[in-house]
Write a protein that holds these residues in place. Structure first.
Motif, short mmCIF file in Angstrom:
data_model
loop_
_atom_site.label_atom_id
_atom_site.label_comp_id
_atom_site.label_asym_id
_atom_site.label_seq_id
_atom_site.Cartn_x
_atom_site.Cartn_y
_atom_site.Cartn_z
N GLY A 137 0.86 -1.28 -0.07
CA GLY A 137 -0.12 -0.01 -0.02
C GLY A 137 0.91 1.11 -0.06
O GLY A 137 0.29 2.20 0.00
N ALA A 138 2.17 1.15 -0.19
CA ALA A 138 3.03 2.23 0.04
C ALA A 138 3.18 2.86 -1.37
O ALA A 138 3.15 2.41 -2.32
N PHE A 139 2.87 4.51 -1.50
CA PHE A 139 3.03 5.04 -2.55
C PHE A 139 4.55 5.24 -2.86
O PHE A 139 5.15 5.41 -4.02
N LEU A 140 5.34 5.44 -1.57
CA LEU A 140 6.63 5.60 -1.65
C LEU A 140 7.24 4.91 -0.65
O LEU A 140 6.62 4.71 0.65
N LEU A 141 8.47 4.43 -0.50
CA LEU A 141 9.20 3.69 0.48
C LEU A 141 10.63 4.41 0.69
O LEU A 141 11.36 4.23 -0.42
N VAL A 142 11.05 4.48 1.73
CA VAL A 142 12.52 4.96 2.08
C VAL A 142 13.18 3.74 2.87
O VAL A 142 12.65 3.67 3.95
N ALA A 143 14.25 3.26 2.54
CA ALA A 143 14.98 2.17 3.24
C ALA A 143 16.16 2.93 3.72
O ALA A 143 17.16 3.26 2.84
N GLY A 202 13.53 -2.36 -0.61
CA GLY A 202 13.56 -1.64 -1.73
C GLY A 202 12.96 -2.75 -2.90
O GLY A 202 12.07 -2.04 -3.57
N GLN A 203 13.60 -3.81 -2.86
CA GLN A 203 13.13 -4.81 -3.68
C GLN A 203 11.48 -5.22 -3.69
O GLN A 203 10.80 -4.97 -4.75
N LEU A 204 11.03 -5.33 -2.46
CA LEU A 204 9.77 -5.59 -2.26
C LEU A 204 8.88 -4.53 -2.53
O LEU A 204 7.58 -4.44 -3.11
N GLY A 221 4.97 -1.79 -6.69
CA GLY A 221 4.80 -0.59 -7.54
C GLY A 221 4.96 0.58 -6.84
O GLY A 221 4.70 1.95 -7.43
N ALA A 222 5.62 0.82 -5.70
CA ALA A 222 6.11 1.95 -5.00
C ALA A 222 7.26 2.70 -5.39
O ALA A 222 8.05 2.14 -6.26
N PHE A 223 7.54 3.88 -5.51
CA PHE A 223 8.59 4.69 -5.55
C PHE A 223 9.59 4.46 -4.41
O PHE A 223 9.10 4.28 -3.44
N VAL A 224 10.59 4.11 -4.68
CA VAL A 224 11.69 3.81 -3.94
C VAL A 224 12.95 4.65 -3.71
O VAL A 224 13.65 5.07 -4.73
N SER A 225 13.57 4.78 -2.59
CA SER A 225 14.68 5.32 -2.14
C SER A 225 15.43 4.48 -1.17
O SER A 225 15.01 4.18 -0.20
N VAL A 226 16.49 4.02 -1.72
CA VAL A 226 17.50 3.18 -0.73
C VAL A 226 18.70 4.03 -0.59
O VAL A 226 19.58 4.46 -1.42
N ALA A 227 19.00 4.16 0.65
CA ALA A 227 19.85 5.38 1.16
C ALA A 227 21.32 5.10 0.82
O ALA A 227 21.90 5.72 0.75
N ASP A 228 21.47 3.68 0.86
CA ASP A 228 22.73 3.41 0.52
C ASP A 228 23.19 2.67 -0.68
O ASP A 228 24.34 2.24 -0.96
N ARG A 229 22.17 2.93 -1.81
CA ARG A 229 22.62 2.38 -2.89
C ARG A 229 21.66 3.08 -4.11
O ARG A 229 20.59 2.98 -4.26
N ARG A 230 22.32 4.37 -4.57
CA ARG A 230 21.61 5.01 -5.63
C ARG A 230 21.04 4.27 -6.80
O ARG A 230 19.88 4.63 -7.43
N GLU A 268 19.75 1.34 -6.60
CA GLU A 268 18.34 0.82 -6.28
C GLU A 268 17.33 1.68 -6.35
O GLU A 268 16.32 1.19 -6.07
N CYS A 269 17.29 2.80 -6.41
CA CYS A 269 16.31 3.94 -6.25
C CYS A 269 15.64 4.03 -7.54
O CYS A 269 16.06 4.05 -8.60
N THR A 270 14.38 4.23 -7.13
CA THR A 270 13.50 4.80 -8.38
C THR A 270 13.19 6.27 -8.50
O THR A 270 12.66 6.77 -9.38
N PHE A 271 13.46 6.97 -7.35
CA PHE A 271 13.78 8.41 -7.38
C PHE A 271 14.71 8.96 -6.24
O PHE A 271 15.09 8.14 -5.56
N TYR A 272 14.90 10.20 -6.45
CA TYR A 272 15.85 10.79 -5.65
C TYR A 272 15.25 11.78 -4.93
O TYR A 272 14.48 12.57 -5.44
#
Length: 152
Positions: free
Chosen positions: A75-81, A93-95, A100-109, A111-115
């Motif tokens: 149900g997340a629109f976006l997720l920050v790991a 991030g993978q899940l 279908g969420a926008f994803v920001s993974v702090a330690d791997r750019r 793996e991000c779908t947005f900044y």
């Protein structure tokens, strides 16, 4: 002409779920930014930075004091790991991407779908300044320069 792979998107996020995994300084910085917008902000972490506790106290976020578990991304629109555990960030991030969420993974750019942009806010106006994810300090510095130009 070079085509950029990131598009600055301003969309209606009223009530959309934003999930932050992690409770440290980086997560707190992301939470402070997200809390200025009309997200339904949910933070998941066993220990929490004082700024996150303050957001919870102000009613700007809900908090689950535990580690991330598969299903938290639903149900997340976006997720920050933004934990200090590589495996947790990667899994979250993978899940979230699969959901279908926008994803920001702090330690791997990669793996991000947005900044996260550097934000310039003035009343009803919001300006986002973003780079290609390689030099956050340079983007923040440039955003400061742009802010000063606009304030003149």
């Amino acid at each position: 002409m070079e085509q950029k792979k990131h598009f600055p998107l301003f969309c209606d996020i009223q009530g959309k779920k934003a999930v932050v995994i992690g409770g440290g300084a980086i997560a707190a910085r992301r939470c402070r930014t997200l809390s200025r917008f009309a997200f339904a902000l949910h933070i998941i972490a066993p220990t929490l930075h004082p700024d996150i506790l303050e957001l919870e106290k102000q009613g700007l976020a809900t908090v689950s004091r535990r580690t991330f578990a598969p299903g938290d991304e639903k149900g997340a629109f976006l997720l920050v790991a933004a934990t200090d555990e590589r495996q947790v960030n990667a899994l979250a991030g993978q899940l979230a991407k699969q959901a279908g969420a926008f994803v920001s993974v702090a330690d791997r750019r990669e793996e991000c779908t947005f900044y996260f942009p550097a934000l310039i806010e003035d009343g009803p106006i919001t300006i986002g300044v973003a780079g290609d994810g390689q030099d956050h300090a340079a983007v923040a510095q440039r955003a400061g320069q742009i802010r000063r130009l606009l304030e003149q």
